[in-house]
Design an enzyme around this catalytic site. Structure first.
Site, PDB file in Angstrom:
ATOM      1  CG  HIS A   1       9.117 -20.555  30.633  1.00 15.86           C
ATOM      2  ND1 HIS A   1       8.116 -21.275  31.213  1.00 15.86           N
ATOM      3  CD2 HIS A   1       8.585 -19.361  30.318  1.00 15.86           C
ATOM      4  CE1 HIS A   1       7.016 -20.535  31.258  1.00 15.86           C
ATOM      5  NE2 HIS A   1       7.282 -19.382  30.724  1.00 15.86           N
TER       6      HIS A   1
ATOM      7  CD  GLU B   1      -8.419  -5.775  18.753  1.00  8.54           C
ATOM      8  OE1 GLU B   1      -7.362  -6.197  18.260  1.00  8.54           O
ATOM      9  OE2 GLU B   1      -8.777  -6.071  19.910  1.00  8.54           O
TER      10      GLU B   1
ATOM     11  CG  ASP C   1      -7.693  -9.127  15.932  1.00  7.46           C
ATOM     12  OD1 ASP C   1      -7.856 -10.180  15.286  1.00  7.46           O
ATOM     13  OD2 ASP C   1      -7.292  -9.104  17.100  1.00  7.46           O
TER      14      ASP C   1
ATOM     15  CB  CYS D   1      -0.127  -2.032  19.804  1.00  5.51           C
ATOM     16  SG  CYS D   1      -1.840  -2.541  19.981  1.00  5.51           S
TER      17      CYS D   1
HETATM   18  C1  PEP Z   1      -3.925  -6.581  17.013  1.00  4.12           C
HETATM   19  O1  PEP Z   1      -4.978  -7.186  16.776  1.00  4.12           O
HETATM   20  O2  PEP Z   1      -3.338  -5.863  16.176  1.00  4.12           O
HETATM   21  C2  PEP Z   1      -3.281  -6.703  18.331  1.00  4.12           C
HETATM   22  C3  PEP Z   1      -2.240  -5.981  18.640  1.00  4.12           C
HETATM   23  O3  PEP Z   1      -3.790  -7.636  19.193  1.00  4.12           O
HETATM   24  P1  PEP Z   1      -3.553  -9.213  19.066  1.00  4.12           P
HETATM   25  O4  PEP Z   1      -2.477  -9.447  18.035  1.00  4.12           O
HETATM   26  O5  PEP Z   1      -3.168  -9.673  20.412  1.00  4.12           O
HETATM   27  O6  PEP Z   1      -4.892  -9.713  18.636  1.00  4.12           O
HETATM   28 MG    MG Z   2      -6.148  -8.008  18.381  1.00  5.45          MG
END
Ligand code: PEP
Ligand code: MG
Length: 590
Positions: A197, A439, A463, A510
């Site tokens: 932190h 995903e 994922d 994302c």
């Molecule tokens: C992903 O799987 O692309 C994602 C954005 O989720 P995380 O990285 O948290 O699994």
């Molecule tokens: Mg993911």
């Protein structure tokens, strides 16, 4: 340590980027590390536990004072300091120390040291770097109590009246938050790492810092001239004139570059032919919201809520979750925050949930599967999100959906949570967009049907790559095979975008591939509606998009998705960005 003439060069971990040069100022913490053990007679036990309670109370009061005096620009760090306040009364530290004094008839200092060392070891053995970072929280809280037990004197950072570089064994988030920016140029510490932190606060304050240097506080003397290169994680003690001149120049260059990038980060990502791509930031902790705003993010495209569950020894309460979600929703308003429900297990196992011990965690009781098996845990989070939604532009998203049943069951629980709040007369809102992460390959195949149930899709390529290519995203041995630019992954993205267009469902991406500027021609060309990424990547990604043509990127993406291999995709990408460097016969730019 490398010795070059009179100067010493030390390598640590970058806490916060930037360069500063100045005289050292040692923050003394003696007395905390060396404590003696002695036995307490049975009739002295009560006095000893009282001595411990008084030290905890004093440490708590000191921290409350720090919180009361917290300046407004650091107010978003309140949760960190409050989590320290909670640790004072945590069973793991407080309860066990009292038990040790009473059960083993030992002095309070020794009991505290024993208990905090055991707690540190417990956290340190967990692979998750975030949890390892929480070791710092335990150390800092027990040090604060210890200082009151042994009567150690520390420097009050708020009272330092010279332009200096702080040198310390460790700085607590409370110490860092008291730094007067006009006096302190930066800091270096023996302990700590990137996810502590203290370094999060340093990055917010844009104070160069290097951490995890081992024994820097015993190597440096007061007023030694030191150079802190927070970008490279390097500290130079007693630099030569030549080194000083070199770093003065580096410092000027760094500051000019930073100012330039930041100045341009608020300009929208509009292509040369007038198409604007919405770019947002991913956060794990509420305090990272500042980076999203600073780097020009237009909202939070992914709030990974599991970190609030990982940094503790028991499930958070509805009130704790609600407070944090509301804070984030209010701060980012009118822009949206996509709150993703708990995505634990897989590589983020909870130490306090018995379900976390699995042979094959990536394919196990992870994310939505865990939540549907533990409706008590899930309902608490859903209620907290529904309540926070009344205070901002909240979107709700479910991770790791692999089929329709999960979506239907989840929607049922959401309705039930809303009905409970309604019956209890607690304010909430249901008027928000609901989406799922795409995903798992089965969700790609079923996207058309899933689209009937939701308002948006967010493609999690981290994922999706793992599950499509059957490559554990955390396994170093197969890391060379893991690549989100695999044509199979790109074709899946295209398939989902096409479904989105047909069914009028917005499609965001994302995963980490959105943080790489070089991927922009492909992602823009695949016609994703929104991208969400690591906040620090936003300025460079925006800059890249501003230099691209949407229509040319579209044509380019068509060629890329018909490629046969990652190598071919990469060759096409190179040719697109550096057309002049491609010789006759090679792939040409669009
Ligand atoms: C992903 O799987 O692309 C994602 C954005 O989720 P995380 O990285 O948290 O699994
Ligand atoms: Mg993911």
């Amino acid at each position: 340590m490398v010795q070059k003439g009179l100067e010493s060069i030390l390598q640590g971990t970058s806490g916060s980027p930037g360069i500063c040069i100045g005289p050292a100022y040692l923050v003394d913490r003696e007395g905390v590390d060396v404590v003696e053990k002695y036995n307490v007679l049975p009739d002295g036990i009560r006095d000893e536990t009282n001595r411990f309670r008084t030290a905890v109370k004093k440490a708590e009061d000191e921290l409350k004072e720090v919180i009361d005096e917290l300046s407004e620009d650091l107010y978003h760090h309140l949760t960190i300091l409050e989590s320290h306040l909670a640790l004072f009364k945590d069973k793991m530290l407080y309860g066990r120390t009292i038990e040790a004094i009473e059960g083993e008839r030992i002095n309070a200092e020794w009991a505290l040291k024993k208990v905090s060392t055991r707690a540190k070891e417990m956290f340190q053995n967990i692979a998750d770097p975030y949890l390892q970072g929480r070791v710092d929280d335990i150390v800092q809280v027990s040090d604060r109590i210890m200082m009151n037990l042994v009567g150690a004197v520390t420097v009050n950072i708020a009272n330092i009246d010279k332009r200096v570089v702080l040198v310390a064994k460790d700085l607590t988030p409370a110490d860092t938050s008291r730094i007067q920016l006009e006096r302190i140029k930066g800091f270096v510490t023996d302990r700590g790492g990137k996810t502590s932190h203290t370094s999060i606060i340093a990055r917010t304050l844009e104070l160069p810092s290097v951490m995890g240097l081992g024994n820097v506080s015993s190597l440096i003397k007061n007023d030694d001239i030191i150079i802190v290169d927070g970008t490279q994680g390097v500290v130079i003690i007693d630099p030569s004139d030549e080194t000083l001149a070199e770093y003065e120049e580096k410092k000027l260059r760094y500051e000019a570059r930073r100012a330039n990038v930041k100045r341009r980060s608020k300009i929208p990502a509009t292509t040369t032919d007038g198409v604007t791509l919405k770019l947002m930031g991913n956060i794990e902790l509420a305090e990272e919201i500042v980076s999203v705003m600073d780097y020009g993010g237009e909202g939070i495209g992914l709030f990974r809520t599991e970190f609030q569950y990982l940094s503790r020894s028991h499930f958070p309460t509805e009130e704790e979750l609600y407070e944090q979600y509301r804070e984030v929703a209010e701060l980012i308003f009118p822009e949206p925050v996509v709150i993703r429900t708990l995505d634990i297990n897989g590589d983020k196992a909870l130490i306090y949930a018995k379900e976390s011990d699995e042979e094959n965690p990536a394919l196990g009781l992870r994310a939505i599967r865990f939540c549907l098996q533990r409706p008590d845990v899930f309902m608490t989070q859903l209620r907290a999100i529904l309540r926070a939604a009344a205070f901002g532009n909240v979107r709700l998203m479910f991770p790791m959906i692999s089929g329709l049943e999960e979506v239907l069951e989840t929607k049922k629980l959401l309705k039930e949570a809303a009905a409970q709040l309604e019956a209890e007369g607690i304010p909430y809102s249901e008027a928000f967009e609901m989406g799922i992460m795409i995903e798992v390959p089965s969700a790609v195949v079923m996207a058309e049907r899933l689209a009937e149930e939701v308002d948006f899709f967010s493609i999690g390529t981290n994922d999706l790559t793992q599950y499509t290519l059957a490559i554990d995203r955390g396994n170093r041995k197969v890391a060379h095979l893991y690549n989100s630019l695999h044509p199979a992954v790109l074709r899946m993205i295209k398939q989902v975008v096409d479904v989105g267009k047909r069914c009028n469902v917005r499609v965001c991406l994302c995963g980490e591939m959105a943080s790489e500027p070089a991927n922009m021609p492909v992602l823009l060309g695949l016609e994703l509606d929104e991208l969400s990424m690591t906040p620090q990547s936003l300025p460079a990604v925006k800059e890249m998009v501003r230099g691209l043509s949407f229509s040319e990127s579209q044509k380019f993406a068509e060629r890329v998705i018909s490629a046969d291999s990652v190598a071919e995709v990469e060759a096409l990408m190179d040719a697109f960005v550096y057309p002049d460097e491609v010789t006759n016969g090679g792939p040409s730019a669009v």
